[in-house]
Motif scaffolding. Structure first.
Motif, short mmCIF file in Angstrom:
data_model
loop_
_atom_site.label_atom_id
_atom_site.label_comp_id
_atom_site.label_asym_id
_atom_site.label_seq_id
_atom_site.Cartn_x
_atom_site.Cartn_y
_atom_site.Cartn_z
N MET A 1 42.61 53.61 39.68
CA MET A 1 41.45 52.92 39.17
C MET A 1 41.34 51.56 39.88
O MET A 1 42.33 50.87 40.07
CB MET A 1 41.58 52.71 37.66
N ILE A 2 40.13 51.22 40.25
CA ILE A 2 39.85 49.94 40.89
C ILE A 2 39.10 49.06 39.90
O ILE A 2 38.05 49.46 39.39
CB ILE A 2 39.01 50.11 42.17
N LYS A 3 39.63 47.88 39.64
CA LYS A 3 38.92 46.91 38.80
C LYS A 3 37.96 46.13 39.69
O LYS A 3 38.34 45.65 40.76
CB LYS A 3 39.90 45.98 38.11
N PHE A 4 36.71 46.02 39.25
CA PHE A 4 35.70 45.34 40.04
C PHE A 4 34.71 44.63 39.12
O PHE A 4 34.65 44.90 37.92
CB PHE A 4 34.97 46.32 40.95
N THR A 5 33.90 43.76 39.72
CA THR A 5 32.80 43.10 39.03
C THR A 5 31.53 43.39 39.81
O THR A 5 31.51 43.28 41.04
CB THR A 5 33.02 41.58 38.96
N LYS A 6 30.48 43.79 39.12
CA LYS A 6 29.19 44.03 39.77
C LYS A 6 28.24 42.93 39.35
O LYS A 6 28.11 42.61 38.18
CB LYS A 6 28.63 45.40 39.38
N MET A 7 27.57 42.33 40.35
CA MET A 7 26.64 41.23 40.10
C MET A 7 25.34 41.49 40.87
O MET A 7 25.34 42.29 41.81
CB MET A 7 27.25 39.91 40.57
N HIS A 8 24.29 40.81 40.49
CA HIS A 8 23.04 40.95 41.22
C HIS A 8 22.31 39.61 41.23
O HIS A 8 22.51 38.76 40.38
CB HIS A 8 22.14 42.03 40.59
#
Length: 67
Positions: A1-8
């Motif tokens: 599992m990859i921990k990530f943050t998605k932003m825009h």
């Protein structure tokens, strides 16, 4: 599992991955698959924060475009 943050912002979306506190080894093909808006996370750019290569830096920063 990859921990990530998605932003825009300003019509673009980004995924930021902290590769300092987790081991990440993604190929160009895997990054392209993750960028897919129908079958992946969907993003314009992946921003990877990595361990510094110099003692004068806090981190190394790499940017991958979806294509």
């Amino acid at each position: 599992m990859i921990k990530f943050t998605k932003m825009h912002g300003l019509g673009n979306d980004f995924v930021v991955i902290d590769a300092i506190n987790q081991q990440i080894d993604l190929t160009a093909g895997q990054i392209k698959s993750l960028s897919d808006r129908h079958f992946g996370i969907g993003f314009d750019q992946l921003l990877m924060v990595e361990k510094p290569v110099s003692k004068n830096a806090d981190f190394k920063y790499r940017i991958f475009n979806a294509d």
